[in-house]
Design a protein around this motif. Structure first.
Motif, PDB file in Angstrom:
ATOM      1  N   CYS A  67     131.975   1.609  69.316  1.00 24.32           N
ATOM      2  CA  CYS A  67     133.063   1.908  68.393  1.00 24.32           C
ATOM      3  C   CYS A  67     133.622   0.644  67.755  1.00 24.32           C
ATOM      4  O   CYS A  67     133.319  -0.470  68.165  1.00 24.32           O
ATOM      5  CB  CYS A  67     134.170   2.668  69.112  1.00 24.32           C
ATOM      6  SG  CYS A  67     134.842   1.809  70.536  1.00 24.32           S
ATOM      7  N   TRP A  68     134.445   0.866  66.742  1.00 25.88           N
ATOM      8  CA  TRP A  68     135.123  -0.216  66.058  1.00 25.88           C
ATOM      9  C   TRP A  68     136.545   0.247  65.786  1.00 25.88           C
ATOM     10  O   TRP A  68     136.878   1.420  65.979  1.00 25.88           O
ATOM     11  CB  TRP A  68     134.389  -0.602  64.774  1.00 25.88           C
ATOM     12  CG  TRP A  68     134.386   0.450  63.701  1.00 25.88           C
ATOM     13  CD1 TRP A  68     133.569   1.550  63.619  1.00 25.88           C
ATOM     14  CD2 TRP A  68     135.243   0.515  62.567  1.00 25.88           C
ATOM     15  NE1 TRP A  68     133.860   2.281  62.503  1.00 25.88           N
ATOM     16  CE2 TRP A  68     134.875   1.666  61.831  1.00 25.88           C
ATOM     17  CE3 TRP A  68     136.268  -0.293  62.087  1.00 25.88           C
ATOM     18  CZ2 TRP A  68     135.514   2.040  60.646  1.00 25.88           C
ATOM     19  CZ3 TRP A  68     136.906   0.069  60.907  1.00 25.88           C
ATOM     20  CH2 TRP A  68     136.523   1.218  60.205  1.00 25.88           C
ATOM     21  N   ALA A  69     137.399  -0.682  65.359  1.00 24.06           N
ATOM     22  CA  ALA A  69     138.807  -0.333  65.161  1.00 24.06           C
ATOM     23  C   ALA A  69     139.419  -1.126  64.020  1.00 24.06           C
ATOM     24  O   ALA A  69     138.880  -2.141  63.589  1.00 24.06           O
ATOM     25  CB  ALA A  69     139.587  -0.607  66.445  1.00 24.06           C
ATOM     26  N   ARG A  70     140.549  -0.628  63.566  1.00 23.23           N
ATOM     27  CA  ARG A  70     141.435  -1.334  62.640  1.00 23.23           C
ATOM     28  C   ARG A  70     142.790  -1.428  63.325  1.00 23.23           C
ATOM     29  O   ARG A  70     143.275  -0.453  63.889  1.00 23.23           O
ATOM     30  CB  ARG A  70     141.613  -0.579  61.333  1.00 23.23           C
ATOM     31  CG  ARG A  70     140.426  -0.579  60.430  1.00 23.23           C
ATOM     32  CD  ARG A  70     140.829   0.008  59.069  1.00 23.23           C
ATOM     33  NE  ARG A  70     139.698   0.230  58.231  1.00 23.23           N
ATOM     34  CZ  ARG A  70     139.127  -0.679  57.450  1.00 23.23           C
ATOM     35  NH1 ARG A  70     139.614  -1.898  57.442  1.00 23.23           N
ATOM     36  NH2 ARG A  70     138.097  -0.391  56.699  1.00 23.23           N
ATOM     37  N   LEU A 119     130.996   4.026  65.812  1.00 28.35           N
ATOM     38  CA  LEU A 119     130.027   3.401  64.922  1.00 28.35           C
ATOM     39  C   LEU A 119     129.031   4.461  64.463  1.00 28.35           C
ATOM     40  O   LEU A 119     128.723   5.399  65.215  1.00 28.35           O
ATOM     41  CB  LEU A 119     129.267   2.281  65.643  1.00 28.35           C
ATOM     42  CG  LEU A 119     130.026   0.986  65.882  1.00 28.35           C
ATOM     43  CD1 LEU A 119     129.218   0.053  66.771  1.00 28.35           C
ATOM     44  CD2 LEU A 119     130.350   0.303  64.567  1.00 28.35           C
ATOM     45  N   ASP A 120     128.523   4.316  63.254  1.00 31.56           N
ATOM     46  CA  ASP A 120     127.506   5.248  62.765  1.00 31.56           C
ATOM     47  C   ASP A 120     126.276   5.198  63.667  1.00 31.56           C
ATOM     48  O   ASP A 120     125.640   6.210  63.937  1.00 31.56           O
ATOM     49  CB  ASP A 120     127.113   4.913  61.322  1.00 31.56           C
ATOM     50  CG  ASP A 120     128.288   5.125  60.357  1.00 31.56           C
ATOM     51  OD1 ASP A 120     129.173   5.949  60.659  1.00 31.56           O
ATOM     52  OD2 ASP A 120     128.309   4.463  59.310  1.00 31.56           O
ATOM     53  N   THR A 121     125.950   4.007  64.141  1.00 32.28           N
ATOM     54  CA  THR A 121     124.849   3.783  65.080  1.00 32.28           C
ATOM     55  C   THR A 121     125.327   2.792  66.134  1.00 32.28           C
ATOM     56  O   THR A 121     125.864   1.745  65.788  1.00 32.28           O
ATOM     57  CB  THR A 121     123.615   3.175  64.349  1.00 32.28           C
ATOM     58  OG1 THR A 121     123.270   4.020  63.254  1.00 32.28           O
ATOM     59  CG2 THR A 121     122.445   3.038  65.285  1.00 32.28           C
ATOM     60  N   PHE A 122     125.168   3.145  67.411  1.00 36.44           N
ATOM     61  CA  PHE A 122     125.568   2.231  68.473  1.00 36.44           C
ATOM     62  C   PHE A 122     124.713   0.970  68.386  1.00 36.44           C
ATOM     63  O   PHE A 122     123.563   1.009  67.976  1.00 36.44           O
ATOM     64  CB  PHE A 122     125.404   2.873  69.842  1.00 36.44           C
ATOM     65  CG  PHE A 122     126.317   4.058  70.084  1.00 36.44           C
ATOM     66  CD1 PHE A 122     127.331   4.402  69.207  1.00 36.44           C
ATOM     67  CD2 PHE A 122     126.152   4.831  71.209  1.00 36.44           C
ATOM     68  CE1 PHE A 122     128.167   5.482  69.438  1.00 36.44           C
ATOM     69  CE2 PHE A 122     126.981   5.926  71.454  1.00 36.44           C
ATOM     70  CZ  PHE A 122     127.986   6.242  70.568  1.00 36.44           C
ATOM     71  N   VAL A 123     125.296  -0.168  68.807  1.00 33.44           N
ATOM     72  CA  VAL A 123     124.638  -1.461  68.662  1.00 33.44           C
ATOM     73  C   VAL A 123     124.573  -2.162  70.015  1.00 33.44           C
ATOM     74  O   VAL A 123     125.578  -2.246  70.726  1.00 33.44           O
ATOM     75  CB  VAL A 123     125.414  -2.347  67.654  1.00 33.44           C
ATOM     76  CG1 VAL A 123     124.782  -3.714  67.534  1.00 33.44           C
ATOM     77  CG2 VAL A 123     125.513  -1.665  66.306  1.00 33.44           C
ATOM     78  N   TYR A 146     127.401  -2.898  59.839  1.00 33.86           N
ATOM     79  CA  TYR A 146     127.910  -2.161  58.687  1.00 33.86           C
ATOM     80  C   TYR A 146     128.092  -0.708  59.109  1.00 33.86           C
ATOM     81  O   TYR A 146     127.189  -0.093  59.653  1.00 33.86           O
ATOM     82  CB  TYR A 146     126.958  -2.275  57.494  1.00 33.86           C
ATOM     83  CG  TYR A 146     126.891  -3.688  56.978  1.00 33.86           C
ATOM     84  CD1 TYR A 146     127.815  -4.138  56.043  1.00 33.86           C
ATOM     85  CD2 TYR A 146     125.949  -4.586  57.468  1.00 33.86           C
ATOM     86  CE1 TYR A 146     127.786  -5.453  55.593  1.00 33.86           C
ATOM     87  CE2 TYR A 146     125.912  -5.900  57.027  1.00 33.86           C
ATOM     88  CZ  TYR A 146     126.835  -6.322  56.095  1.00 33.86           C
ATOM     89  OH  TYR A 146     126.814  -7.632  55.660  1.00 33.86           O
ATOM     90  N   THR A 147     129.293  -0.200  58.884  1.00 34.35           N
ATOM     91  CA  THR A 147     129.614   1.142  59.347  1.00 34.35           C
ATOM     92  C   THR A 147     130.518   1.831  58.321  1.00 34.35           C
ATOM     93  O   THR A 147     130.711   1.333  57.215  1.00 34.35           O
ATOM     94  CB  THR A 147     130.265   1.084  60.744  1.00 34.35           C
ATOM     95  OG1 THR A 147     130.342   2.401  61.287  1.00 34.35           O
ATOM     96  CG2 THR A 147     131.636   0.435  60.708  1.00 34.35           C
TER      97      THR A 147
END
Length: 191
Positions: A67-70, A119-123, A146-147
């Protein structure tokens, strides 16, 4: 078509914090420095503090970023601004004693409110030695991710409610209405 968002670094957090963020149980974390609430995007790098790193391949020492966050808001809290530590503990996954110990060691701590997205795709990325020293800090990623904002963990309404609860130190609850004929029963449950 949604906009592609570049992510070039990650905030290192305990694995348990990230799991609770992904489950939507919490929206706040404790970074080591004040985060700017300017909508900067960053990945969430999991660190397992129990000596069992979140490793996908033991020989490669990789972790899976999901995941990512703002950062939507970040507060500096001191003894005068924390309000009830019991309520703050209910809004996070920490016990009141955890916050007391922080405030005994330093005059304040930061509480960041994060809007989390899958994330669109886990990394898979390489882990770092002595990862516990990087907790609450940003670490660089080997290559940009890039997500998009297509997969928020919480919808807008729920996120705004949780953020207001944190800002106003209101205890967490969900009101469930069970209607039986003309009688309604309300029950509070902890998130």
């Amino acid at each position: 078509m949604s906009e592609h968002i570049p992510i070039y670094n990650a905030l290192c957090l305990p694995n348990i914090d990230i799991e609770h963020l992904i489950q939507g149980r919490i929206i706040s974390v404790i970074p080591q420095k004040l985060l700017m609430a300017n909508g900067q995007a960053f990945a969430l790098f999991p660190a397992d503090l129990n000596g069992n790193p979140n490793i996908t391949k033991p020989d490669a020492q990789e972790v899976l970023i999901k995941c990512w966050a703002r950062c939507q808001s970040c507060q500096s809290l001191d003894k005068d601004k924390t309000g009830s530590l019991d309520i703050l503990a209910q809004l996070t996954i920490r016990e009141p004693e955890f916050f007391r110990q922080i405030l005994e060691k330093r005059p304040h701590f930061f509480l960041a409110h994060l809007r989390v997205y899958y994330l669109d795709t886990f990394v898979k990325v390489k882990t770092f030695p002595n990862i516990e020293q990087k907790l609450g800090k940003f670490i660089p990623l080997e290559s940009n991710i890039y997500t998009s904002e297509n997969q928020p963990v919480l919808d807008d309404y729920v996120f705004i409610q949780r953020q207001k609860q944190l800002e106003n130190r209101q205890p967490p609850f969900i009101t469930l209405a069970t209607v039986s004929g003309s009688v309604s029963t309300y029950q509070s449950i902890r998130l």
